[in-house]
Write a protein that holds these residues in place. Sequence first.
Motif, short mmCIF file in Angstrom:
data_model
loop_
_atom_site.label_atom_id
_atom_site.label_comp_id
_atom_site.label_asym_id
_atom_site.label_seq_id
_atom_site.Cartn_x
_atom_site.Cartn_y
_atom_site.Cartn_z
N PRO A 267 40.18 32.51 41.88
CA PRO A 267 40.37 33.82 42.52
C PRO A 267 41.63 33.81 43.38
N ASN A 268 42.35 34.93 43.36
CA ASN A 268 43.53 35.02 44.22
C ASN A 268 43.29 36.02 45.34
N THR B 23 43.67 32.61 36.65
CA THR B 23 43.58 33.30 37.93
C THR B 23 42.95 34.68 37.73
N VAL B 24 42.24 35.13 38.75
CA VAL B 24 41.63 36.47 38.74
C VAL B 24 41.82 37.10 40.12
N ALA B 25 41.80 38.43 40.15
CA ALA B 25 41.92 39.14 41.42
C ALA B 25 40.55 39.64 41.84
#
Lengths: 68, 257
Positions: free
Chosen positions: B70-71, B41-43
Amino acid sequence: MAMTIQLNGDPFGIAGPLTVSALLALLEIDERRVAVEHNLAVVKRPLFQSTIVYEGDAIEIVNFVGGG
Amino acid sequence: MDLLQIAERSFSSRLFVGTGKYPSPSVMVQAHAASGAEVVTVAVRRVNISDRSKESLLDYIDTSKYMLLPNTAGCYTADEAVRTARLGREAGLSNWVKLEVIGDEKTLLPDNVALLEATRTLAREGFVVLPYTSDDPVICRKLEEAGAAAVMPLGAPIGSGLGIQNANNIRIIKDSARVPVIVDAGVGTASDAALAMELGADGVLMNTAIAGAQHPVAMAEAMKLAVQAGRLAFQSGRIPRRMYATASSPVEGMVGR
């Protein structure tokens, strides 16, 4: 011509109008690593060259950072 | 092969890991490798315009090996989350999103009303929506009906490390869901991840439990093994719980009796 845009929430002075590609180049941002929003609409990458940023426009440039 | 299928993709690892809060990028790279995860996950955040010297997260993630998820972490309204998801899709060139709409700063618990609305909007736009939600079977069913590709109930609040707080709800969610169930958030140590899998979850997503451990790389491996062990135990069919003992050795043939 000098103009002011809203860049990532802050006023930013720049010579323009200019394309999204030109803006990213000026900011030394690798356009393959970011996403751009122009007046609340996402700009698809193939349209970076043809999308023009005018005085007063709102631009958001985002990238990925660590998160869960 | 026991693959996890979500939307059109299948994964051999049932552990999803985050990219936040690691002591250094190199520890993160090693932890990712040790975890065996295929999804990270990435922001999505604003580029720092005044200081362009910072390295990019993507310098440390081999996107041919890991799928970026992506979050919308930090979003407090459906509109904000939808906007962030659209930007994440453009930055990552995948239509998957870990959808978060937070309802409370202190607990980071989800705002399920806004989450449902954002799920509906994004699913209609063709996103593969993986909503982070409460451990509530009813909201999970509604998210599924709204088009979620999986549901991701929390085990406990984000970063709390409290483990699975309502094991029975996770079982009920799994029992009624027709989409995969990924337990997201609240894992503190390996047994929490194993328990989630033993309850029947299809996968576990975690960040702080690995990144915040004293030895993140070793903990990443522990989590990999825990998820595998929990999955195997679930598939193996555990014995029923009994109040009293049942002898493992024969009761006949005792010496001197």
